[in-house]
Scaffold this motif. Sequence first.
Motif, mmCIF file in Angstrom:
data_model
loop_
_atom_site.group_PDB
_atom_site.id
_atom_site.type_symbol
_atom_site.label_atom_id
_atom_site.label_comp_id
_atom_site.label_asym_id
_atom_site.label_seq_id
_atom_site.Cartn_x
_atom_site.Cartn_y
_atom_site.Cartn_z
ATOM 1 N N THR A 224 0.825 -1.209 -0.015
ATOM 2 C CA THR A 224 0.062 -0.004 0.002
ATOM 3 C C THR A 224 0.852 1.216 0.157
ATOM 4 O OG1 THR A 224 -2.015 -1.198 1.094
ATOM 5 C CG2 THR A 224 -1.954 1.309 1.293
ATOM 6 N N HIS B 40 -13.499 2.163 0.339
ATOM 7 C CA HIS B 40 -12.428 2.100 -0.706
ATOM 8 C C HIS B 40 -12.423 3.679 -1.538
ATOM 9 C CE1 HIS B 40 -10.114 0.598 -4.274
ATOM 10 N NE2 HIS B 40 -10.141 -0.301 -3.921
ATOM 11 N N GLN B 41 -11.312 4.291 -1.902
ATOM 12 C CA GLN B 41 -11.172 5.473 -2.589
ATOM 13 C C GLN B 41 -11.053 5.170 -4.053
ATOM 14 O OE1 GLN B 41 -9.226 5.168 0.633
ATOM 15 N NE2 GLN B 41 -11.136 5.923 1.249
ATOM 16 N N GLY B 42 -11.085 3.916 -4.544
ATOM 17 C CA GLY B 42 -10.873 3.886 -5.949
ATOM 18 C C GLY B 42 -11.824 4.351 -6.764
ATOM 19 N N ARG C 167 -4.171 5.445 5.645
ATOM 20 C CA ARG C 167 -3.638 4.301 5.600
ATOM 21 C C ARG C 167 -2.382 3.887 6.489
ATOM 22 N NH1 ARG C 167 -6.742 4.073 1.476
ATOM 23 N NH2 ARG C 167 -7.863 3.457 3.368
ATOM 24 N N ARG D 232 -7.350 0.810 -1.217
ATOM 25 C CA ARG D 232 -7.896 -0.014 -0.533
ATOM 26 C C ARG D 232 -7.954 0.050 1.045
ATOM 27 N NH1 ARG D 232 -4.170 -4.854 -3.069
ATOM 28 N NH2 ARG D 232 -2.905 -3.309 -2.332
ATOM 29 N N ASP D 233 -9.001 -0.521 1.596
ATOM 30 C CA ASP D 233 -9.029 -0.468 3.103
ATOM 31 C C ASP D 233 -8.152 -1.212 3.709
ATOM 32 O OD1 ASP D 233 -9.974 0.145 5.394
ATOM 33 O OD2 ASP D 233 -11.849 -0.805 5.320
#
Length: 446
Positions: A260, A323-325, A374, A436-437
């Motif tokens: 990440t 999720h920030q995608g 994160r 991603r979380d």
Amino acid sequence: MMGLMASDEARTETRTQARAERHTESGGREVPGEAPATRVWTTWTTRLLILGIVLAALNLRPAITSLGALLEEVRDGLGMSGSIAGLLTSVPPLCFAVFGVTAPRLARRFGPGAVVCAGMAAIAAGLLIRPYAGGTGGFLAATALALMGIAVSNVLMPVIVKRYFPDRVGSMTGLYSMALAFGTSVAAAATVPVTNALGGHWQPGLAVWAVLPALAVVPWLPFVRDRRTPGSTAAPRLENGQSAEKSGEQPPLRITRSRTAWALAVFFGLQATAAYITMGWMAQIFRDSGVSAGTAGLLLAVIMVMGVPLAFVIPRVATRLPHQGPIVLVLGVCGLAGYAGLYFAPVGGAWVWALLLGVSNCAFPLALTMVGMRARTGAGVAQLSAFAQSTGYLISIPGPLLVGVLYQHSGGWGLPIALMSALMVPQIVVGVLAGRDRTVEDEAGR
């Protein structure tokens, strides 16, 4: 005797912290027996810290966008070639990478407040000196001094937010991102008019931006002697009576073992590449397409001003999503559409392309928000912020330089725009991975 004195001091500190908790829980109302120092820390000092964060953020980009608006005049005045001008636009990410990695160490030694305060002073000195340094070498050296101050402040902003406002990461990140975008856009839009008002010479038009960082030094002065850093045991209590750091000193994370962290670093680097190409070259692209210098500066300002509202909204939305995608994807598609329009109809749809590219540029506040999300602890955020920003800025160094070389040797903007579009695709991919979380503490063993 020494043991009794130490015991008394410990009890005094405990009573002071308890009074601070009662004061905060009471909503700032006076509590009988409460010490005046506690009231100052929980009200006046907190507001002063917020003011300092906002003023610091206002100064994190004018050194770059003010130069972009007058790049042609600076090139003529200093006799720069297109390749040297491309090198000049690559200096910001180079300085951010080199000096940004030192920020956590400096913060541990001197305290984050002292480092940010010194950073603002360095920005002011660099901006005041560089127009009159004489020659390209002196100009680059003074620019590097200003960028050094920006670099350490860049890294420490997420750290300060995570430490002092742990329950308001999204809103505080949005606040300083909005201030950063506002300072960026104002410098882009106002530099040419201010230069004209000062006689039309580019030197005073650039030097005038030293005033703002000089003012930003003032609210940070009370925090110069506060050497508590993320991970320390004496964390202050600011918001809702919470300790800004709940754990004691932790061993450093093996940050390079986190996928990440790497995804976030590459995402940061690619969005920084697009941002510094935009700040360094976009006004020139519009001018070469037939737009006047003043209008080109306004178009650049439109790109940057889009970050004012969106930089406040996007972090708040991002912290509510697991999720920030999806946000990364929307920003990337806007960037691809803006570059396509810039290639096929740079003048006819200039304002539309500026709006789309302005939305795409908001990948920066999203990246800062993900830095805070994160990692679980302030120490983790400090490491992740330094790693992601320093590595990211290293990745972004060739971009502006390559654009200058392609522009000089191809005689047009077709190839540089194609390069910008191509880089947007991997930016979307790694941004989705970074969104991603999960946290770096889970991936990087201590």
